[in-house]
Write an enzyme that holds these catalytic residues in place. Structure first.
Site, PDB file in Angstrom:
ATOM      1  CG  ASP A  71      42.841  47.442  41.605  1.00  0.00           C
ATOM      2  OD1 ASP A  71      42.375  47.622  40.446  1.00  0.00           O
ATOM      3  OD2 ASP A  71      43.871  48.010  42.004  1.00  0.00           O
ATOM      4  CE1 TYR A 104      44.178  43.695  42.020  1.00  0.00           C
ATOM      5  CE2 TYR A 104      44.787  43.740  44.344  1.00  0.00           C
ATOM      6  CZ  TYR A 104      45.011  44.137  43.033  1.00  0.00           C
ATOM      7  OH  TYR A 104      46.061  44.959  42.733  1.00  0.00           O
ATOM      8  CD  GLU A 134      49.079  43.952  44.311  1.00  0.00           C
ATOM      9  OE1 GLU A 134      47.960  44.349  44.668  1.00  0.00           O
ATOM     10  OE2 GLU A 134      49.671  44.421  43.318  1.00  0.00           O
TER      11      GLU A 134
END
Length: 353
Positions: free
Chosen positions: A145, A127, A44
């Site tokens: 996102d 996020y 991520e």
């Protein structure tokens, strides 16, 4: 009690689509496997502002070098920056290393499960915290996102421009997250945006949510999400000084830890500004200079950059100015240095000349 209503129906439809169409990615747990929080977090962070295709090789390199968060925490920062070089947005690499150390020191090498605790770690924003909490721990959190913003904007025909529409998008995305399989749902949303609900030419014919999509029904989908007009990007300029000794070693300098490209290596350069004044006074040493033809150009998030390269023809004063962390590197070893993309362009420009 299980949720009922249109949201639960849509969630079930998307999960069924995901079960049949999920992308196979090196950081993603296979069906029946338990997600590894370290791999989820690492992927991520890498995927911020970067494409899946660009990240794959970097991810595999990182997990080969540092299989666990404890291994990464124990690595020298310079090694992490070298492995990251070329991926861009280098503050992410510094935060990655700092986060790994925090996870080891504060949580015994185990990532915390709660979204709030995750957000307290370096480099983890709303996020990323939602994505880790959902994918790694099954928490009912929306991971919003750019892909998800696009999907939600189209499904609900939200015409308010970003970023003003973010609160509504997040609220609507959270309402869709099911009680079970929240991690799979988060990844399904990402896959839907990346493969079907794409920025240009969304493939509505095969979308599992086509019947519900107000954007498709009204014909607005390709124009959503709306965005406020971008401000004009300014241009900054600089001069890079390529200095090569008789033995072939090239002079490099480490940039300050804080600020743009912090901690990365560079070909020494002037201050980056709208106009370059008195570049000779900013050179690392006195020399006879030859200006190479052409420019090295690179676009950062907030400005465009034009760099002229000067080469030292004859070094007349070998004493380096006391204004930086310099070191000499053999030309054949330059590829292994933690050079950001713009400086690799400088190297290529010099070698071409």
């Amino acid at each position: 009690m299980a949720r009922k209503g249109p949201e639960s129906t849509r969630s079930a439809q998307l999960l069924a689509w995901y079960d049949a169409n999920a992308r196979v990615l090196p950081w993603r747990a296979r069906p029946g496997e338990t997600a590894d929080p370290y791999r989820v977090w690492l992927s991520e962070i890498m995927l911020q502002q970067t494409t899946v295709q660009a990240v794959k090789a970097y991810f595999e390199k990182f997990v080969a070098l540092w299989p666990t968060v404890s291994d990464l925490a124990a690595a020298p920062l310079d090694d992490v920056l070298k492995a990251w070089a070329g991926l861009g947005y280098y503050a992410r690499a510094r935060n990655l290393h700092a986060c790994a150390k925090q996870v080891v020191m504060r949580f015994g090498g185990q990532f915390p499960e709660g979204e709030e605790a995750l957000r307290g770690l370096p480099g983890i924003g709303p996020y990323t915290a939602g994505a880790i909490a959902a994918i790694a721990f099954g928490g009912r959190h929306a991971a919003v996102d750019g892909n998800v913003e696009r999907v939600i904007s189209r499904i609900h025909a939200i015409e308010t421009p970003l970023p003003d529409s973010k609160p509504e998008i997040r609220e609507r995305a959270q309402a869709l997250v099911p009680e079970a399989r929240a991690g799979d749902f988060a990844q399904a949303m990402m896959d839907l945006g990346a493969t079907i609900c794409t920025p240009r030419d969304p493939n509505c014919l095969i979308c599992p949510w086509a019947e519900h999509c107000r954007g498709r029904i009204t014909g607005l989908a390709p124009s959503l999400p709306r965005k406020k007009p971008k401000k004009q990007v300014p241009t900054r300029r600089g001069v890079a000084f390529w200095i090569e000794r008789a033995d072939g070693a090239v002079l490099l300098r480490r940039r300050p830890e804080k600020g743009l490209l912090g901690g990365m290596m560079e070909v020494p350069s002037t201050v980056w500004s709208e106009a370059v004044t008195k570049p000779e006074a900013q050179a690392p040493l006195s020399a006879e200079w030859r200006k190479l033809p052409g420019l090295v150009e690179h676009t950062f998030t907030h400005f465009h950059f034009e760099l002229t390269v000067w080469m030292a023809e004859t070094i007349t004063d070998g004493e380096l100015r006391d204004d930086g962390d310099y070191r000499w590197t053999k030309r054949e070893d330059i590829d292994g240095e933690a050079l950001p993309t713009v400086m690799r362009k400088v190297v290529a420009h010099v070698l071409k000349d």
